[in-house]
Design a protein around this motif. Structure first.
Motif, PDB file in Angstrom:
ATOM      1  N   UNK A 222      34.022  22.624 -53.450  1.00 50.45           N
ATOM      2  CA  UNK A 222      32.683  23.080 -53.801  1.00 50.45           C
ATOM      3  C   UNK A 222      32.793  23.858 -55.110  1.00 50.45           C
ATOM      4  N   UNK A 223      32.309  23.294 -56.218  1.00 47.62           N
ATOM      5  CA  UNK A 223      32.467  23.975 -57.507  1.00 47.62           C
ATOM      6  C   UNK A 223      31.539  25.177 -57.653  1.00 47.62           C
ATOM      7  N   UNK A 224      31.924  26.082 -58.517  1.00 43.83           N
ATOM      8  CA  UNK A 224      31.107  27.247 -58.846  1.00 43.83           C
ATOM      9  C   UNK A 224      29.916  26.811 -59.692  1.00 43.83           C
ATOM     10  N   UNK A 225      28.730  27.299 -59.355  1.00 40.28           N
ATOM     11  CA  UNK A 225      27.530  27.088 -60.159  1.00 40.28           C
ATOM     12  C   UNK A 225      27.027  28.455 -60.581  1.00 40.28           C
ATOM     13  N   UNK A 226      27.087  28.724 -61.856  1.00 39.52           N
ATOM     14  CA  UNK A 226      26.721  30.050 -62.373  1.00 39.52           C
ATOM     15  C   UNK A 226      25.283  30.392 -61.980  1.00 39.52           C
ATOM     16  N   UNK A 227      25.104  31.612 -61.506  1.00 37.46           N
ATOM     17  CA  UNK A 227      23.776  32.087 -61.157  1.00 37.46           C
ATOM     18  C   UNK A 227      23.313  31.695 -59.771  1.00 37.46           C
ATOM     19  N   UNK A 228      24.183  31.068 -58.997  1.00 40.85           N
ATOM     20  CA  UNK A 228      23.765  30.583 -57.677  1.00 40.85           C
ATOM     21  C   UNK A 228      24.369  31.414 -56.558  1.00 40.85           C
ATOM     22  N   UNK A 229      23.749  31.305 -55.386  1.00 41.10           N
ATOM     23  CA  UNK A 229      24.346  31.695 -54.125  1.00 41.10           C
ATOM     24  C   UNK A 229      24.614  30.419 -53.341  1.00 41.10           C
ATOM     25  N   UNK A 230      25.766  30.340 -52.697  1.00 41.52           N
ATOM     26  CA  UNK A 230      26.062  29.194 -51.835  1.00 41.52           C
ATOM     27  C   UNK A 230      25.593  29.532 -50.429  1.00 41.52           C
ATOM     28  N   UNK A 231      24.812  28.650 -49.839  1.00 41.55           N
ATOM     29  CA  UNK A 231      24.283  28.856 -48.497  1.00 41.55           C
ATOM     30  C   UNK A 231      25.046  27.970 -47.519  1.00 41.55           C
ATOM     31  N   UNK A 232      25.479  28.573 -46.416  1.00 40.20           N
ATOM     32  CA  UNK A 232      26.202  27.876 -45.363  1.00 40.20           C
ATOM     33  C   UNK A 232      25.437  28.062 -44.058  1.00 40.20           C
ATOM     34  N   UNK A 233      25.021  26.964 -43.443  1.00 38.65           N
ATOM     35  CA  UNK A 233      24.358  27.041 -42.146  1.00 38.65           C
ATOM     36  C   UNK A 233      25.384  27.404 -41.077  1.00 38.65           C
ATOM     37  N   UNK A 234      25.084  28.431 -40.293  1.00 40.79           N
ATOM     38  CA  UNK A 234      26.024  28.919 -39.294  1.00 40.79           C
ATOM     39  C   UNK A 234      25.825  28.283 -37.926  1.00 40.79           C
ATOM     40  N   UNK A 235      26.735  28.605 -37.013  1.00 43.71           N
ATOM     41  CA  UNK A 235      26.713  28.039 -35.665  1.00 43.71           C
ATOM     42  C   UNK A 235      25.415  28.370 -34.921  1.00 43.71           C
ATOM     43  N   UNK A 236      24.901  29.575 -35.132  1.00 43.45           N
ATOM     44  CA  UNK A 236      23.682  29.976 -34.436  1.00 43.45           C
ATOM     45  C   UNK A 236      22.503  29.103 -34.862  1.00 43.45           C
ATOM     46  N   UNK A 237      22.367  28.852 -36.153  1.00 48.95           N
ATOM     47  CA  UNK A 237      21.283  27.995 -36.633  1.00 48.95           C
ATOM     48  C   UNK A 237      21.488  26.560 -36.148  1.00 48.95           C
ATOM     49  N   UNK A 238      22.730  26.112 -36.113  1.00 50.10           N
ATOM     50  CA  UNK A 238      23.016  24.778 -35.579  1.00 50.10           C
ATOM     51  C   UNK A 238      22.557  24.681 -34.126  1.00 50.10           C
ATOM     52  N   UNK A 239      22.849  25.709 -33.349  1.00 45.62           N
ATOM     53  CA  UNK A 239      22.465  25.708 -31.941  1.00 45.62           C
ATOM     54  C   UNK A 239      20.946  25.753 -31.791  1.00 45.62           C
ATOM     55  N   UNK A 240      20.300  26.626 -32.572  1.00 48.05           N
ATOM     56  CA  UNK A 240      18.846  26.772 -32.476  1.00 48.05           C
ATOM     57  C   UNK A 240      18.102  25.474 -32.815  1.00 48.05           C
ATOM     58  N   UNK A 241      18.676  24.688 -33.706  1.00 46.87           N
ATOM     59  CA  UNK A 241      18.009  23.453 -34.119  1.00 46.87           C
ATOM     60  C   UNK A 241      18.535  22.233 -33.353  1.00 46.87           C
ATOM     61  N   UNK A 242      19.259  22.498 -32.273  1.00 46.51           N
ATOM     62  CA  UNK A 242      19.797  21.426 -31.452  1.00 46.51           C
ATOM     63  C   UNK A 242      20.648  20.456 -32.281  1.00 46.51           C
ATOM     64  N   UNK A 243      21.455  21.051 -33.170  1.00 52.04           N
ATOM     65  CA  UNK A 243      22.416  20.334 -34.020  1.00 52.04           C
ATOM     66  C   UNK A 243      21.740  19.469 -35.096  1.00 52.04           C
ATOM     67  N   UNK A 244      20.452  19.701 -35.354  1.00 50.07           N
ATOM     68  CA  UNK A 244      19.818  19.013 -36.488  1.00 50.07           C
ATOM     69  C   UNK A 244      20.374  19.547 -37.790  1.00 50.07           C
ATOM     70  N   UNK A 245      20.424  20.882 -37.884  1.00 53.00           N
ATOM     71  CA  UNK A 245      21.041  21.536 -39.039  1.00 53.00           C
ATOM     72  C   UNK A 245      22.463  21.895 -38.627  1.00 53.00           C
ATOM     73  N   UNK A 246      23.448  21.548 -39.497  1.00 56.25           N
ATOM     74  CA  UNK A 246      24.829  21.796 -39.111  1.00 56.25           C
ATOM     75  C   UNK A 246      25.728  21.851 -40.347  1.00 56.25           C
TER      76      UNK A 246
END
Length: 246
Positions: A222-246
């Motif tokens: 995953x390369x660095x993109x200046x000025x960005x934040x990298x977002x990572x979906x966590x296990x809790x969100x995966x569970x809440x969305x019934x593994x739609x988001x993962x």
């Protein structure tokens, strides 16, 4: 050599919120990772943060151990953690520093801070970082709610943002430690929370595996993109969305 992954870059300041939410939905389904830009944490401040972080980790070990982690706040030395319990290694070759939520007044006193005499302006800088990233995270969650066809204030209405268990974690990877074996700065893992927002300073090393249940696993840079934040979906969100988001 790992392939380089091209992740979506999403402008969270766009007035076209439904379009932005749809982009987030696609990124969460396809990758579980994406970049956000125009998030309110400016580049000059990020540079200052990394400077202060480096100053802490360059302290003699005894100074850092005076702030050893307690109640999940404070310093953890090299090899103190192993994110992959099946690994035969002695631990992950990284140092970290945990700062707990500043919004929860019942636990904020558990945080540990280097003295002003030891590291000038360190605490206010990290407190400012916490509030800036928390604000960005709350805005992101409103867009994630929209991406799930919910009201954008859904997480706020159900109390999910009341006293959020948000942690700020500084990380230092020393790099080559003299071993010829394959070394992971952080062993393969998934994050357990709702979302992780990651700041990087251009030093490569972050990799992700899009299909974690496939064998053999394929890891991509995953390369660095200046000025960005990298977002990572966590296990809790995966569970809440019934593994739609993962």
């Amino acid at each position: 050599m790992a392939a380089t992954l091209s992740l979506p870059i999403i402008d969270v300041s766009s007035p076209h919120r439904l379009s932005t939410a749809n982009s987030i939905r696609q990124a969460c389904i396809e990758y579980g990772f994406f970049y956000i830009v125009n998030h309110g944490v400016d580049d000059e401040f990020v540079t200052e943060v990394f400077h202060h972080s480096a100053n802490f980790f360059s302290l003699p070990l005894h100074h850092k151990m005076n702030l050893a982690r307690n109640e999940y706040r404070g310093y953890t030395p090299l090899y103190a953690e192993n994110l992959d319990p099946t690994s035969p290694s002695k631990g992950d070759p990284k140092e970290s520093y945990y700062i707990g939520s500043l919004e929860d007044t019942t636990s904020v006193q558990l945080n540990q801070w280097p003295s002003e005499g030891l590291l000038q302006n360190w605490r206010p800088t990290m407190e400012s970082l916490f509030w800036k990233v928390l604000t960005a995270g709350k805005e992101l969650l409103s867009l994630i709610a929209l991406s799930l066809n919910l009201d954008e204030d859904y997480f706020e209405k159900i109390g999910a943002l009341n006293k959020p268990a948000a942690f700020l974690r500084l990380l230092h990877y020393p790099g080559e430690l003299g071993s010829c074996e394959e070394i992971y700065g952080a062993s393969p893992h998934s994050d357990y929370g709702m979302v992780t927002l990651l700041l990087t300073n251009g030093i490569p090393g972050l990799q992700i595996c899009k299909e974690k249940f496939k064998q053999p696993q394929v890891w991509e840079d995953v390369p660095h993109v200046k000025g960005s934040l990298i977002v990572n979906i966590g296990d809790l969100m995966e569970r809440w969305t019934n593994c739609l988001y993962r």
